[in-house]
Design a protein around this motif. Structure first.
Motif, short mmCIF file in Angstrom:
data_model
loop_
_atom_site.label_atom_id
_atom_site.label_comp_id
_atom_site.label_asym_id
_atom_site.label_seq_id
_atom_site.Cartn_x
_atom_site.Cartn_y
_atom_site.Cartn_z
N THR A 3 -29.18 5.65 6.28
CA THR A 3 -29.68 5.78 4.92
C THR A 3 -29.38 4.52 4.11
O THR A 3 -30.22 4.02 3.37
N THR A 6 -31.75 1.74 5.18
CA THR A 6 -33.09 1.94 4.61
C THR A 6 -33.09 1.60 3.13
O THR A 6 -34.00 0.93 2.63
N ALA A 7 -32.05 2.08 2.43
CA ALA A 7 -31.97 1.83 0.99
C ALA A 7 -31.89 0.35 0.69
O ALA A 7 -32.53 -0.15 -0.25
N LEU A 22 -36.93 7.94 -5.93
CA LEU A 22 -36.32 8.35 -4.66
C LEU A 22 -35.18 9.34 -4.86
O LEU A 22 -34.77 10.02 -3.90
N LYS A 81 -35.93 12.67 -3.60
CA LYS A 81 -36.35 12.77 -2.22
C LYS A 81 -35.14 12.78 -1.29
O LYS A 81 -34.09 12.25 -1.63
N PRO A 141 -32.89 11.42 1.29
CA PRO A 141 -32.69 10.07 1.83
C PRO A 141 -32.82 10.00 3.34
O PRO A 141 -33.28 8.99 3.88
N TRP A 172 -36.93 8.76 2.90
CA TRP A 172 -36.86 7.37 2.44
C TRP A 172 -37.47 6.39 3.43
O TRP A 172 -38.11 5.42 3.04
#
Length: 1154
Positions: free
Chosen positions: A351, A354-355, A376, A379, A381, A385
């Motif tokens: 995560t 991705t972030a 986001l 949503k 993660p 995401w």
């Protein structure tokens, strides 16, 4: 884009249809009334287009009306272009004696049919436009001139308060702004500080904590915040300022009453006024407001936030404060705050990864980070995401708090011509380096650029357009390409998304062969590789409206492309006959099968065609069918030998790019028919044998990189072929600018007479003139021939405005008498001019910044002492006071700068030598006899000494200066010492080079030690030692040598036969990022302590045959990203998967074994 482009097109049509030549042709065709009616209808529509453009944002009926109008206006534009092209063709043919064929065409049934067809087209388009124009009354559209146009949409008003914890990453900016505001040195009653940056960057967010800072609160009697936006109405602003101070509305007062109330509130008071989001670029309006605010007490301040550098320039005497992007850490901190619950970083590493990628795509723009992070937040993660990461930002649902609507405010405020230019840039890929000169030519090809003045060229106007967009932050990172020397720019990703949004269906970028494009698309770029034959996208091949086909990057995958069979261009494209632009961003062609005729049948409306680096071998005759074409790029197609003469049918062509078509032998014989040609780019066309006769008739020509004089039967180069143009073709080409290179120059009386007719002296816009004679290696040049060369050079006198002059293979003994007249010359290059004995006029070139002398085998002295007074030699007066770069290469007989002035070995007369006051870079290579030259204490960029004496270097280091606090060469950052045969140790004077960052020691066979000098180079970052067979880099175990080099980040050790293992002191280099070992034949081991080099990112081992294994310590190098092992067979085998050392290198991301 369509609604904004129509205004420009309509303008162009009206200008074209009302020209005298078009009116005359219409009279011949019997269509004068119809043409006048068409012009009147288009003028009527044009008058309301600007109002319609604004209304269509909120009115679907107006938008539908504009869509219907779009196709009709484009058709009218194409018709207008057809008529103008026919006028050109008629003028050309009637002006040439080409016989019965032309006379027959203009009097036969062919011409009657053409007239009939054109008359019908005019009538049909007029009726369509008239019907559409009739409906404009339904929308109550106003007649509006562009300069009075206002942007209806306003920004939501800002306010002065923001919690301090919401401001992330702007602490240093806040401190800088506060220092400017509170600095007592600014003595004006009212000092203005402008903050400039693109939308969403946080200008308002920065101004808020500044406004509320405790020190600001105590220093000022009044604090006032006004959100200005696009409504810079002085009356309204005065009302809002008064309301902010009094917290009361004053009702409908006259302006005089308002200004009296304002004076009452601010007179004698030290106020701090924030004018947030200012767009006004009208200096007179600003002065009107400034005058009303001038009665505050001394020390009053105004803080302005704006996206426009122009606003910053007109409102303040200081340089605008340019607000930068958030750095990586602060971007991440802001994202965590808005995207994660409680602002806490999650434990899931996927995560986080991705972030971080999402944050990177936000490009450091706080508003983008907040917008996307907030979305986001709701949503999952772990499950959603990563899917979002694949979505382009342009597809994100927008609302008033999102970044694109904010950025679009900037776009909405642009005049229509700038809107067209900006939206067109969506054809380029994200983060693409766009060449500014090319971009302007593309805008010209689409008719986006118009000039109302005969004095100002289209190119100059286009440059102003670009600057306007840059100042408004639509472009960024404007800088010169180090290799091409061309200016380049980029668009921020969010600006690119905005361009996609506003361009709509007008422009498209194809990413695959299966992709479809809209019926209304006219400009196409390619961003994928074409792999196999037979795959032109169907959706494009059927679109006959296409006007542009463009490859912004190299899009071709092989060097084999012919036009005999259809290639893998999407069929969707080949059907779009309206296409005007097709652009291929990357190398896209992989096969040698592409049908030119298939493209021509569908793309007859093309204005721009880009086929650079496509491996094209032959351009077919059918190229002449593209009569609307303005821009044709065939550059970097090395197999093209000739261009078909049919290319000269492209009378509208403005730009023809042929650079680096290395096999191109000749240009089309009738090139003179390209009467609108402005840019003929032919850099690197090394096989060209001559220029065509009649080239001099292309009087619009701005760019001609190379003129090739055909080699004649004798040495004079006198021409005998009527199809071959001599240098006198340049006579009338006085619009030439940039660089002109003239190759194969002859010499003697006949050549001189012809060259004088070229009138180079009248080419006032030329920047760089390069004169090249044929190489004569080993061919003796006698005194008579040398005199002939001198006569010829005299006839090639350029305009005094010239900035750069290069003479190559010139065999005269003297330079031209006109050289001192080039008083603005900043660069002079003389190469392979074997007969030149001195360069006397140098002192008469006051602006000279760069001097390069190479291969001047007769040169003994740069100057003659008889022309340099003894007073000068004794005064230390600066020599060539603007000279920044000096290169002396392959000058085997050069002894000194002045004749009869020598410095003896034990003489300290170096103190009396003149010096270079601004010299920053010096290269002395292969000048074995050079012992005396001016001193150079202020070198900064680089000193290169190759097979040269160290005497002048040592004299410079030992000299005294007028400023006792300054040490000679203390600013020098880089030294290269190569081929210094007698060097046994580094000169002790190196200890004075306190700024040295790079030291390269190459091919010094007697060098034994680097100490003690290297112990003092504490700022050294790069060190290379190569081919120094006797050098000992060990430190006798005390580690002092390497301990001193704590700043070193790159160490390269090449061909050191005595090196058996790395010195223990190296383990102290904790900043080292690159270690390279090459041809160290005795190297048998790398110590285990290498694991201590925690910063090491790259390790390169090459041709170290006795190195059999790697230490276990390699595994401790957690920062190591790349390991390259070459020509080490045993080590290579051990490091391969399954080898004995594989476990030591398996963690390294980039592993190269060869």
């Amino acid at each position: 884009m369509a609604e904004s482009i129509l205004f420009g097109i309509a303008n162009r049509i009206v200008e074209s249809l009302t020209s005298a030549t078009v009116q005359e042709l219409a009279l011949i065709w019997g269509a004068k009334d119809e043409l006048s009616g068409l012009e009147e209808t288009i003028s009527t529509i044009k008058d309301v287009l600007l109002d319609a453009e604004e209304q269509q944002v909120h009115n679907h009926q107006v938008r539908s009306w504009l869509n219907k109008l779009e196709d009709a206006v484009y058709e009218a534009d194409d018709l207008s272009d057809d008529i103008s092209t026919e006028v050109l063709r008629r003028q050309l043919m009637s002006g040439c004696n080409i016989g019965k064929k032309v006379r027959t065409f203009f009097s036969s049934s062919n011409q009657l049919v053409f007239r009939h067809n054109m008359a019908h087209k005019i009538k049909d388009i007029k009726e369509i436009l008239a019907a559409i124009s009739k409906n404009r009354g339904d929308f109550q559209l106003e007649v509006r001139r562009e300069e009075t146009r206002l942007v209806a949409r306003a920004r939501e008003h800002t306010h002065s308060y923001i919690p301090q914890e919401n401001v992330i990453g702007r602490e240093s900016d806040k401190i800088s702004i506060l220092q400017l505001l509170l600095d007592p040195k600014h003595e004006e009653n009212v000092f203005v500080v402008p903050i400039v940056g693109c939308g969403g960057l946080g200008k308002t967010t920065l101004a808020q904590p500044v406004f509320n800072d405790k020190e600001v609160q105590t220093k000022f009697d009044l604090r006032i915040w006004v959100c200005v936006s696009n409504d810079f109405n002085v009356r309204s602003l005065v009302e809002r300022i008064i309301k902010s101070v009094t917290d009361q509305s004053l009702g409908n007062l006259e302006m005089d009453q308002l200004q009296k109330e304002l004076q009452k509130q601010i007179n004698g008071k030290r106020y701090f006024l924030v004018l947030d989001d200012v767009w006004n670029e009208n200096r007179e309006l600003w002065i009107s407001l400034q005058n009303l605010l001038s009665n505050g007490a001394k020390g009053s301040r105004i803080l302005i936030t704006t996206r426009s550098k122009v606003v910053g320039e007109i409102t303040s005497t200081m340089e605008p404060y340019m607000l930068g992007l958030l750095d990586k850490d602060n971007s991440w901190s802001l994202f965590k705050k808005v995207a994660f619950k409680s602002g806490q970083e999650p434990n899931n590493s996927n995560t986080v990864k991705t972030a971080m990628e999402i944050v990177e795509k936000c490009g450091g723009i706080p508003l983008a980070i907040r917008t996307i992070g907030s979305m986001l937040y709701s949503k999952n993660p772990e499950t959603e995401w990563s899917n979002f990461l694949e979505i382009e930002f342009s597809r994100i649902p927008q609302n008033e708090n999102d970044i694109l609507p904010t950025l679009k405010l900037s776009y909405d405020s642009l005049p229509s011509h700038l809107k067209n230019c900006f939206a067109y840039c969506r054809l380029f890929p994200k983060d693409h380096a766009i060449e500014v000169d090319m971009l302007i030519k593309l805008w010209m090809a689409q008719g986006f650029i118009t000039s109302s003045s005969s004095i100002q060229s289209l190119e100059d106007v286009g440059n102003e357009y670009f600057k306007d967009l840059y100042w408004r932050s639509f472009f960024q990172e404007v800088e010169e390409n180090s290799s091409t020397k061309m200016l380049e720019c980029k668009m921020h990703d969010l600006m690119h998304d905005l361009a996609i949004q506003v361009a709509g269906t007008e422009c498209a970028t194809l990413h695959s062969t299966e992709e479809n494009i809209n019926e209304r698309t006219r400009h196409v770029s390619f961003d994928f590789h074409l792999e196999t034959p037979g795959k032109i996208p169907t959706s494009l091949s059927q679109k006959s409206k296409i006007r542009t086909t463009l490859f912004p990057q190299k899009s071709w995958e092989s060097n084999k492309l012919s036009w005999d069979d259809i290639g893998k261009i999407p069929t969707s494209l080949s059907q779009k006959s309206k296409i005007r632009t097709t652009l291929f961003p990357q190398k896209s062609w992989e096969s040698n099968k592409l049908s030119w005729d298939d493209i021509l049948l569908n793309f007859k409306l093309l204005r721009t065609l880009d086929l650079h680096d496509s491996g094209l071998k032959m351009v077919p005759k059918s190229i002449g069918k593209l009569k609307h074409l303005r821009y044709l790029n065939l550059s970097e197609n090395g197999d093209i030998k000739r261009l078909p003469n049919s290319i000269t049918k492209l009378q509208n062509l403005q730009t023809l790019k042929l650079s680096y078509c290395e096999d191109l032998v000749e240009l089309p014989r009738d090139l003179k028919k390209l009467v609108n040609l402005r840019h003929l780019e032919n850099y690197g066309c090394d096989s060209l044998t001559h220029m065509p006769s009649g080239l001099g008739q292309l009087t619009y020509l701005h760019t001609l990189n190379e003129f090739v004089v055909k080699k004649g039967i004798d040495s004079t180069g006198k021409q005998h072929n009527r199809h071959v143009g001599g240098l006198n073709e340049l006579m009338e080409l006085n619009n030439l600018r940039g660089e002109l290179s003239i190759r194969n120059l002859g010499y003697g009386e006949d050549a001189s007479l012809e060259y004088k007719d070229a009138k180079l002296k009248e080419k006032q816009h030329l920047h760089h003139l390069k004169l090249l004679w044929p190489e004569r290696s080993g061919d003796h040049v006698d005194a008579r021939e040398a005199a002939d060369y001198e006569i010829t050079l005299e006839s090639l006198q350029p305009h005094p405005n010239l900035k750069e002059l290069s003479l190559i293979d010139y065999k005269g003994a003297r330079l031209a008498s006109w050289l001192p007249s080039l008083t603005t010359l900043d660069t002079l290059l003389l190469a392979q001019c074997e007969k030149i004995e001195n360069v006397l006029p140098l002192r008469q070139l006051p602006c000279l910044k760069s001097l390069q002398l190479g291969g001047l085998s007769s040169l003994e002295y740069i100057s003659d002492n008889n022309n340099v007074s003894s007073d000068l030699l004794a005064s230390q007066e600066p020599l060539l006071s603007n000279l920044q770069s000096l290169e002396l290469q392959a000058l085997p007989n050069l002894k000194g700068w002045w004749k009869d002035h020598h410095v003896e070995e034990e003489d300290d007369s170096c103190c009396s030598l003149p010096l270079f006051a601004c010299l920053s870079r010096l290269v002395i290579e292969d000048c074995p006899k050079l012992t005396s030259m001016p001193l150079y204490p202020y070198l900064k960029e680089e000193l290169v000494l190759v097979k040269a004496s160290l005497k002048s270097f040592q004299q410079t280091l030992m000299m005294s200066t007028a400023d006792s606090s300054f040490s000679p060469l203390s600013n020098l950052t880089s030294i290269i010492l190569s081929g210094i045969q007698h060097l046994q140790s580094l000169p002790e004077e190196l200890t004075r080079l306190t700024s040295l960052e790079a030291l390269y020691i190459i091919d010094c066979p007697k060098l034994k030690t680097l100490c003690p000098a290297i112990l003092h180079l504490t700022f050294l970052q790069k060190l290379m030692i190569s081919r120094c067979q006797e050098v000992d880099i060990c430190d006798n175990g005390d580690g002092n040598m390497w301990q001193a080099l704590q700043s070193l980040d790159s160490l390269q050790l090449y061909y050191l036969p005595q090196l058996e293992t790395l010195p223990d002191g190296l383990q102290q280099l904790t900043s080292l990022r690159l270690l390279s070992l090459d041809e160290c034949k005795s190297l048998v081991s790398i110590p285990e302590w290498i694991g201590n080099l925690k910063s090491l990112q790259m390790l390169d081992i090459s041709a170290c045959n006795n190195l059999k294994s790697l230490p276990q310590g390699i595994q401790q190098l957690t920062s190591l990203q790349a390991l390259s092992i070459m020509d080490c067979p045993v080590l290579k085998q051990r490091c391969e998967r399954g080898g004995e050392d594989w476990h030591k290198v398996a963690h390294i991301r980039y592993l190269s074994l060869a």
